[in-house]
Design an enzyme around this catalytic site. Structure first.
Site, mmCIF file in Angstrom:
data_model
loop_
_atom_site.group_PDB
_atom_site.id
_atom_site.type_symbol
_atom_site.label_atom_id
_atom_site.label_comp_id
_atom_site.label_asym_id
_atom_site.label_seq_id
_atom_site.Cartn_x
_atom_site.Cartn_y
_atom_site.Cartn_z
ATOM 1 N N TYR A 1 20.893 -4.619 -35.096
ATOM 2 C CA TYR A 1 19.661 -4.730 -34.314
ATOM 3 C C TYR A 1 18.712 -3.581 -34.633
ATOM 4 O O TYR A 1 19.132 -2.435 -34.797
ATOM 5 C CB TYR A 1 19.987 -4.682 -32.812
ATOM 6 C CG TYR A 1 20.591 -5.966 -32.293
ATOM 7 C CD1 TYR A 1 19.875 -7.165 -32.323
ATOM 8 C CD2 TYR A 1 21.869 -5.975 -31.756
ATOM 9 C CE1 TYR A 1 20.433 -8.342 -31.838
ATOM 10 C CE2 TYR A 1 22.430 -7.146 -31.266
ATOM 11 C CZ TYR A 1 21.704 -8.327 -31.322
ATOM 12 O OH TYR A 1 22.258 -9.487 -30.849
ATOM 13 N N LYS B 1 42.454 6.529 -9.350
ATOM 14 C CA LYS B 1 41.315 5.662 -9.011
ATOM 15 C C LYS B 1 40.762 5.022 -10.295
ATOM 16 O O LYS B 1 41.140 5.416 -11.414
ATOM 17 C CB LYS B 1 40.242 6.497 -8.301
ATOM 18 C CG LYS B 1 39.770 7.682 -9.115
ATOM 19 C CD LYS B 1 38.877 8.592 -8.304
ATOM 20 C CE LYS B 1 38.429 9.758 -9.153
ATOM 21 N NZ LYS B 1 37.172 10.320 -8.764
#
Ligand code: PLP
Length: 392
Positions: A279, A57
Site C-alpha cells: 500500500y 490480566k
C-alpha cells in the site's frame, strides 16, 4: 457442524474454533509453559519471603490465560491478579482454585457473582464498598484496599483516607485484609518510587490505626520486584516478568521469554529496480530484490508501526519489513537471505535456529522499533492467531 437456516438458504455453520486452529494456517504463537514456570521460580527465589501473585490480566499478556494459570497453580503460585471480574470468573470456570484478586475493582453489577466465585475484590471508593455490603447477605467480604500514592488513576487519595476509613466503619461486612498501591515509574524513576513508598507507609499506618486486620501488603510490579527490595512487603505482583519481559535489560536475571510468534513464507517474487511493494508504494526496489510474503498483518496484532522499520527472522537471518504492514499480509526483503523458499519458517518474536545460525528478536526490541513497550507487542496478538501451549 450445525446447519443454520437463513431467510432463503441453508448455510453451513463452521464453529469459530477453526479460525484459531493451528492446522489451518502457519501463523501461530507458541507458548512455552516451562519458561513461565522457570520465571516464576526465579521471581520466588528473588522475592522470598514475599509471596508471588501472578498478574495474568489481558489473557495472560496475550499468552492464553487458562493454560498459563493452570500451570502456575500447579507450580504453587500464591494467587492470581486480574484486571476485570470477568477475567477472574473465566479462571474459576477453568477450575483455578487459588486466590484471585480483581485489581481494578468491580463495576457494573457483578458483585454477587464475584462473591459466589470466591474472587477477592480491590476497593477504592465507597460506592463499591456499599455494593459489596448489599451483595454480602450473611457473608463476610474480604477486600483489598487500594491507595493512590501518585499514579493518579485508581485508589483512595491519601488526603481522603481518614474519611474513607470512618465510612468503612459503617460497613461491618467488608473487611480490609489487604492493602496495596501501584507504582507509576518503578522502571524509570527511583525518587518517584521512594515518594510513593513514603505515602504508602503513611496510609498503612492509618489503616492499621483504624483497626483493620491487614494481613497482606503489596505494591511491587515487575520493575519494583526486580529493583526495589523495599517494595516487596508480603507479596509481589509481577506480570511481565513471568512472561520473560524485562523493563530494563540490565536487571541481569535469567528470565526466559515465553512466547514465540511464527509464520511461514507463502509467496516470493523478484522485483526489478524501481518496482514497488505494498500500500502507498512506500517501498521501492533499489536493486534486484526478492520479496517474501507472510500471512500475518495488523489484523493478527502485528503493529502497523513496524511498516518499513521492523525485522523478522528467516533462515536465522534478519529480514527487514518492506513497505506497509497490511491487515493480513506483510512483505519482507529477503534479498540477503540465501535460498529463501516458500514454506520457510519466519519468526516475528522469539528465537530461530537454522543450521549453525541462532538469532532472537525479543518483544522489547519489536516494541522499541514501533515506539511502544513489550507488553503492547504481546497483548496486541489477536485472537485470530492460535496459541499453542508447549511444555510440562
Ligand atoms: C495493579 C497492578 N499490579 C501489577 C501489575 C503488573 O505489572 P507488570 O506487568 O509490570 O509486572 C499491573 C499491570 O499493569 C497492575 O495494573
Amino acid at each position: 457442524m450445525q446447519p443454520v437456516r437463513g431467510p432463503e438458504q441453508t448455510l453451513t455453520f463452521r464453529p469459530r474454533i477453526l479460525l484459531a486452529d493451528e492446522s489451518m494456517r502457519p501463523t501461530r504463537a507458541e507458548i512455552d509453559l516451562d519458561a513461565v514456570a522457570h520465571n516464576l521460580r526465579i521471581l520466588r527465589a528473588l522475592s522470598a519471603p514475599a509471596r508471588v501473585l501472578a498478574v495474568v490480566k489481558a489473557d495472560a499478556y496475550g499468552h492464553g490465560v487458562v493454560p498459563v494459570a493452570l500451570r502456575l497453580e500447579q507450580e504453587g503460585v500464591s494467587g492470581f491478579g486480574v484486571a476485570l471480574a470477568e477475567e477472574g470468573l473465566e479462571l474459576r470456570e477453568a477450575g483455578v482454585r487459588a486466590p484471585i484478586l480483581v485489581l481494578n475493582g468491580v463495576y457494573g453489577d457483578a458483585h454477587v457473582d464475584v462473591l459466589e466465585a470466591g474472587l477477592t475484590p480491590v476497593v477504592y471508593d465507597l460506592a463499591q464498598v456499599e455494593a459489596f455490603e448489599r451483595a454480602a447477605g450473611e457473608r463476610r467480604v474480604q477486600v483489598h484496599l487500594k491507595i493512590d500514592t501518585g499514579m493518579g488513576r485508581l485508589g483512595v487519595p491519601l488526603r481522603r483516607l481518614p474519611s474513607f476509613l470512618d465510612a468503612m466503619a459503617r460497613h461491618p461486612r467488608c473487611h480490609v485484609v489487604g492493602l496495596m498501591t501501584h507504582l507509576s515509574s518503578a522502571d524509570s524513576d527511583d525518587d518517584a518510587t521512594s515518594e510513593q513508598l513514603e505515602r504508602f507507609a503513611e496510609a498503612r499506618a492509618q489503616v492499621l490505626r483504624a483497626g483493620h486486620p491487614v494481613a497482606t501488603v503489596h505494591v511491587a510490579n515487575t520493575a519494583a520486584t526486580l529493583r526495589r527490595p523495599d517494595a516487596r512487603f508480603d507479596m509481589v505482583r509481577p506480570g511481565g516478568a513471568l512472561f520473560g519481559v524485562q523493563p530494563t535489560p540490565e536487571d541481569g536475571l535469567e528470565l526466559r521469554p515465553a512466547l514465540r510468534l511464527r509464520t511461514e513464507v507463502i509467496a516470493l517474487r523478484d522485483l526489478e529496480p524501481g518496482e514497488f511493494v505494498g500500500y502507498d508504494r512506500t517501498f521501492v526496489a533499489r536493486r534486484p530484490t526478492r520479496i517474501a510474503t507472510v500471512p500475518l498483518g495488523y489484523g493478527d496484532g502485528l503493529l502497523r508501526g513496524l511498516s518499513g522499520c521492523g525485522e523478522m527472522l528467516v533462515r536465522g537471518l534478519r529480514a527487514p519489513i518492506a513497505g506497509r504492514v497490511s491487515m493480513d499480509l506483510t512483505t519482507l526483503d529477503v534479498t540477503d537471505v540465501p535460498g529463501c523458499a516458500c514454506g520457510d519458517e519466519v519468526v516475528v518474536v522469539g528465537s530461530q535456529r537454522f543450521e549453525e545460525r541462532h538469532a532472537t528478536i525479543r518483544a522489547e526490541e519489536v516494541a522499541a522499533r514501533a515506539g511502544t513497550i513489550g507488553y503492547d507487542v504481546l497483548t496486541s496478538i489477536s485472537r485470530r492467531v492460535p496459541r499453542v501451549h508447549l511444555g510440562g
